[in-house]
Design a protein around this motif. Structure first.
Motif, PDB file in Angstrom:
ATOM      1  N   LEU A 169       7.139   8.529  -8.956  1.00  0.00           N
ATOM      2  CA  LEU A 169       5.973   7.599  -8.475  1.00  0.00           C
ATOM      3  C   LEU A 169       6.540   7.216  -7.245  1.00  0.00           C
ATOM      4  CD1 LEU A 169       5.090   6.131 -11.769  1.00  0.00           C
ATOM      5  CD2 LEU A 169       3.929   7.844 -10.484  1.00  0.00           C
ATOM      6  N   LYS A 170       5.605   6.172  -6.588  1.00  0.00           N
ATOM      7  CA  LYS A 170       5.898   5.634  -5.361  1.00  0.00           C
ATOM      8  C   LYS A 170       5.529   4.026  -5.326  1.00  0.00           C
ATOM      9  CE  LYS A 170       5.729   5.663  -0.175  1.00  0.00           C
ATOM     10  NZ  LYS A 170       5.123   6.583   0.989  1.00  0.00           N
ATOM     11  N   LEU A 171       6.566   3.109  -5.206  1.00  0.00           N
ATOM     12  CA  LEU A 171       6.043   1.738  -5.192  1.00  0.00           C
ATOM     13  C   LEU A 171       6.321   1.222  -3.897  1.00  0.00           C
ATOM     14  CD1 LEU A 171       5.255  -0.682  -6.706  1.00  0.00           C
ATOM     15  CD2 LEU A 171       7.815  -0.975  -7.424  1.00  0.00           C
ATOM     16  N   SER A 172       5.433   0.548  -3.172  1.00  0.00           N
ATOM     17  CA  SER A 172       5.134  -0.071  -1.984  1.00  0.00           C
ATOM     18  C   SER A 172       4.718  -1.581  -2.157  1.00  0.00           C
ATOM     19  CB  SER A 172       4.608   0.759  -0.801  1.00  0.00           C
ATOM     20  OG  SER A 172       3.315   0.417  -1.088  1.00  0.00           O
ATOM     21  N   PRO A 173       5.030  -2.202  -0.962  1.00  0.00           N
ATOM     22  CA  PRO A 173       4.208  -3.542  -1.106  1.00  0.00           C
ATOM     23  C   PRO A 173       2.922  -3.567  -1.382  1.00  0.00           C
ATOM     24  CG  PRO A 173       5.882  -3.692   0.755  1.00  0.00           C
ATOM     25  CD  PRO A 173       5.633  -2.055  -0.011  1.00  0.00           C
ATOM     26  N   HIS A 174       2.213  -2.460  -1.066  1.00  0.00           N
ATOM     27  CA  HIS A 174       0.670  -2.269  -1.469  1.00  0.00           C
ATOM     28  C   HIS A 174       0.317  -1.667  -2.420  1.00  0.00           C
ATOM     29  CE1 HIS A 174       0.538  -3.383   3.070  1.00  0.00           C
ATOM     30  NE2 HIS A 174       1.714  -2.014   3.330  1.00  0.00           N
ATOM     31  N   ALA A 175       0.996  -0.960  -3.286  1.00  0.00           N
ATOM     32  CA  ALA A 175       0.502  -0.264  -4.353  1.00  0.00           C
ATOM     33  C   ALA A 175       1.320   0.498  -5.093  1.00  0.00           C
ATOM     34  CB  ALA A 175      -0.778   0.512  -4.172  1.00  0.00           C
ATOM     35  N   LEU A 176       1.044   0.781  -6.372  1.00  0.00           N
ATOM     36  CA  LEU A 176       1.900   1.976  -7.012  1.00  0.00           C
ATOM     37  C   LEU A 176       1.163   3.277  -6.763  1.00  0.00           C
ATOM     38  CD1 LEU A 176       4.237   2.749  -9.049  1.00  0.00           C
ATOM     39  CD2 LEU A 176       2.800   2.560 -10.716  1.00  0.00           C
ATOM     40  N   ARG A 177       1.767   4.137  -6.174  1.00  0.00           N
ATOM     41  CA  ARG A 177       1.192   5.561  -5.918  1.00  0.00           C
ATOM     42  C   ARG A 177       1.800   6.682  -6.689  1.00  0.00           C
ATOM     43  NH1 ARG A 177       0.572   2.681  -1.212  1.00  0.00           N
ATOM     44  NH2 ARG A 177      -1.405   2.839  -0.359  1.00  0.00           N
ATOM     45  N   MET A 178       0.997   7.744  -6.578  1.00  0.00           N
ATOM     46  CA  MET A 178       1.510   8.842  -7.362  1.00  0.00           C
ATOM     47  C   MET A 178       1.319  10.097  -6.230  1.00  0.00           C
ATOM     48  SD  MET A 178       0.289  11.472 -10.324  1.00  0.00           S
ATOM     49  CE  MET A 178      -0.766  12.447  -9.445  1.00  0.00           C
ATOM     50  N   PRO A 179       2.683  10.480  -5.607  1.00  0.00           N
ATOM     51  CA  PRO A 179       2.454  11.401  -4.650  1.00  0.00           C
ATOM     52  C   PRO A 179       1.869  12.643  -5.061  1.00  0.00           C
ATOM     53  CG  PRO A 179       4.866  10.535  -4.959  1.00  0.00           C
ATOM     54  CD  PRO A 179       4.026   9.994  -5.999  1.00  0.00           C
ATOM     55  N   ASN A 180       1.406  13.305  -4.098  1.00  0.00           N
ATOM     56  CA  ASN A 180       0.324  14.309  -4.451  1.00  0.00           C
ATOM     57  C   ASN A 180       0.483  15.594  -3.603  1.00  0.00           C
ATOM     58  OD1 ASN A 180      -1.663  15.355  -5.972  1.00  0.00           O
ATOM     59  ND2 ASN A 180      -3.430  14.154  -4.632  1.00  0.00           N
ATOM     60  N   GLY A 181       1.799  15.927  -3.344  1.00  0.00           N
ATOM     61  CA  GLY A 181       2.199  17.351  -2.792  1.00  0.00           C
ATOM     62  C   GLY A 181       1.417  16.972  -1.120  1.00  0.00           C
TER      63      GLY A 181
END
Length: 391
Positions: A169-181
């Motif tokens: 997963l990817k956590l930043s100051p903006h959101a938790l995201r799921m990398p998607n290729g």
């Protein structure tokens, strides 16, 4: 030294590092100043055990007055005047601008540090001494709170991001995201409380604050997503971190110590298992945040697009038509066939129902109409050429 933003304008000695009493006095003085310009003004919690500070960071939002073309920040010149800064490295919109605010000897004297100020003043040139004050205007208060949360307690945000990356997963100051290729990352949640709960971080402990870096490391280590055996600091999805991030580096050392102490059976022990673990974590996140249905649909669409491109392309159609180098015929047949199937989605439906053979039949059915149209076009062009006056 601080003052990195002004390295091309002022010498490093103009921006000495700030003892905690000076840092807190400066924050107390400038916060109400910025509150005359913005409804929201905050600074991140400082890292524990920090001996000094290079600059002072403010995150602001909801300007009290705005320019028409810049709706997230007051004019930079207005902010410069309010802070009584002599220099500024301006960044418009919601980017960080850096202000050089002159140091006051009286501020140091009030903290019993007048001699320290005098020594610093002696060590610099005629430029004088400054504080570097960074002001970051967020797009709204919700984003501002996320930024402050993520940037609090030194490198903690980066460390939490590393834990997320270890789990696909990817956590930043903006959101938790799921990398998607190669596709756009999937936004899972912008709610940091929800994200912390999913990752297994105890917010009640965090809200009470940390007195030492070790307390922070142990708090991170209590996350359900931290496994000393599978933890790594390099690899796919994990970005390199500058060597000066000392707290981050100390956490890596601490994590290695936990691996040596751990006696339980590792959840994963080879690269393939680690990839499988990340896939499971991504699946968990999609289900937890309600994005699985939309994600599965997107995956299906992308797969269908790839399949359609492999089946319905110029070379394949030319082969079915046996049209040699007549690319004009090929392009027109493709256009007519695509319309007859119902556009892009119609092509997907045709592939799903009839496979490659279904698309081929649509192409061959479009050929007579295309040939008729081309024959008429070419006859008209030929007549125009014959009728043209000879010079």
């Amino acid at each position: 030294m601080g003052g990195k933003a002004f390295s091309g304008l002022l010498p490093p000695t103009s921006f000495p590092r700030l003892p905690p009493p000076i840092y807190h006095a400066l924050k107390a003085r400038l916060t109400p100043v910025l509150e005359t310009l913005y409804h929201f003004v905050a600074t991140p919690h400082e890292a524990p055990e920090k001996l000094d500070h290079g600059d002072l960071d403010f995150t602001v939002a909801s300007p009290r007055t705005v320019l028409e073309e810049d709706k997230v920040a007051v004019p930079i010149e207005t902010c410069k005047q309010a802070l009584r800064a002599l220099h500024v490295v301006p960044m418009p919109g919601n980017r960080t601008s850096s202000y050089a605010v002159p140091m006051k000897r009286s501020e140091w004297e009030e903290q019993g540090l007048a001699q320290s100020f005098d020594q610093l003043d002696k060590n610099t040139d005629s430029s004088g001494l400054f504080y570097q004050v960074d002001v970051h205007p967020a797009t709204d208060e919700a984003e501002a709170r996320r930024i402050v949360f993520f940037n609090s307690y030194g490198d903690l945000g980066m460390i939490m991001g590393l834990i997320a990356a270890n789990n696909g997963l990817k956590l930043s100051p903006h959101a938790l995201r799921m990398p998607n290729g190669i596709w756009k990352p999937v936004i899972l949640s912008e709610n940091m409380s929800e994200v912390m709960e999913f990752m297994g971080f105890d917010l009640a402990i965090r809200d009470r604050g940390f007195q030492t870096k070790r307390q922070i490391f142990e708090w991170v280590g209590a996350s359900r997503l931290f496994d000393p055996h599978q933890f790594r600091s390099k690899g796919d999805g994990i970005r390199d971190v500058k060597i000066e991030r000392t707290m981050y580096g100390e956490f890596l050392e601490w994590a290695e110590e936990q691996k040596q102490k751990e006696t339980s059976t590792p959840e994963v022990d080879v690269e393939g298992d680690w990839e499988a673990l990340k896939a499971r974590r991504r699946e968990e996140a999609l289900i937890r945040f309600g994005g699985k249905e939309a994600y599965d649909k997107e995956v299906q669409i992308v797969a269908l697009r790839a399949k359609a491109k492999n089946i319905f392309n110029g070379n394949k159609v030319k082969e079915w038509l046996n049209s040699g180098n007549d690319w004009e015929l090929t392009r027109l047949v493709m256009h007519i066939a695509k319309e007859s199937m119902g556009g892009e989605e119609g092509i997907w439906d045709t592939i799903q129902s009839g496979g490659e053979e279904g698309v081929k039949q649509a192409v061959l059915s479009a050929r007579p109409e295309a040939e008729l149209a081309l024959r008429s076009k070419r006859t008209t062009e030929s007549s125009s050429t014959d009728a043209a006056p000879q010079l």
